[in-house]
Design an enzyme around this catalytic site. Structure first.
Site: not given
Ligand SMILES: *[C@@H]1O[C@H](CO)[C@@H](O)[C@H](O)[C@H]1NC(C)=O
Ligand SMILES: *[C@@H]1O[C@H](CO)[C@@H](O)[C@H](O)[C@H]1NC(C)=O
Length: 255
Positions: A70, A73, A81, A128, A131-132
């Protein structure tokens, strides 16, 4: 040979290779210090780094004998977060960036093990990263010597894959007799104990959808930066949403 390859070779020849500034003090372990000063050697506020994985059986994605990636993070050590931290680095050309960096093996590994169950892999990777990935403070461009644009993007994807390769969830479960089988159900404590063997004796977060096992998050604290630093297993910051028993683990359909 492309211009970028020539530039890379020139950089190698002159020794001017982009790399993260070294953390020679070994770094302070993230989440374990009271320091609230983010530095290139101290992950803050996102001091807990989670390597997250999926078991997608409906629809099925990825190899039938492996979980899939995934992401990675950053979590603020408390279950909250930050997200989407730098729109100027929300790239929409992850595959092209990895190719330009001659990371073809990485890209082909990602095409097998980091797959979207609802759209293109490229879109999933973009999400991914933006966003992270952009919230990991220790891999900001200013943390590099001789920074070349998007260097940190390749480093990020390589690091996620390296962590994933050491967290073979399928194998760890299977060694404990926990295999995908529609005629069986499992206990949460057995799943957690099998996976803690992969993770310094600490349980990961185990997630379910409709009583069916579908996610695992391995929590780490990190000494140093998120690429060269030392990843130390940490306890989960979230409680499992699975039932304590009767957990299903569905086989992926072979297609
Ligand atoms: C760095 O590691 C060495 C060897 O493990 C240790 O003696 C030293 O105390 C560490 N330094 C810091 C700042 O953690
Ligand atoms: C990727 O996109 C960024 C932002 O548009 C651009 O600066 C960079 O040159 C692109 N890289 C490649 C390899 O296409």
């Amino acid at each position: 040979m492309s211009i970028s390859q020539i530039l890379t070779l020139t950089a190698l020849a002159t020794g001017a290779v982009a790399q993260l500034k070294s953390c020679s003090n070994n770094g302070t372990l993230s989440c374990q210090s009271s320091s609230k000063a983010p530095t290139c050697c101290y992950n803050y506020p996102g001091g807990a780094l989670l390597q997250t994985q999926f078991w997608d059986s409906d629809p099925s994605t990825g190899p039938s004998d492996s979980w899939t990636i995934h992401g990675l993070w950053p979590d603020n050590c408390d279950g909250t977060y930050q997200s989407s931290c730098d729109s100027s680095r929300a790239y929409t050309n992850i595959s092209a960036i990895l190719k330009e960096q001659n990371r073809d093996d990485l890209l082909s590994y990602m095409d097998t093990y980091w797959v979207n169950n609802d759209g293109s892999n490229e879109e999933f990777w973009e999400h991914e990263w933006s966003k992270h990935g952009t919230c990991i403070n220790t891999i900001k461009p200013s943390c590099y010597n001789n920074y070349t644009p998007q260097e940190e993007v390749g480093d990020f994807f390589q690091q996620v894959v390296d962590l994933f390769k050491n967290l073979d969830t399928y194998q760890a479960l299977s060694s404990a007799g926990i295999t995908p089988d529609d005629s069986k159900t499992y206990e949460l404590s057995d799943i957690q104990s099998a996976l803690s063997k992969l993770h310094g004796g600490l349980e990961p977060y185990v997630g379910c959808e409709d009583d069916s096992l579908d996610q695992v998050y391995y929590f780490f604290n990190v000494a140093g930066n998120a690429i060269d630093g030392q990843y130390v297993p940490a306890a989960p910051l979230e409680k499992s949403n699975c039932p304590s028993s009767g957990i299903k683990y569905s086989p992926k359909s072979s297609n």
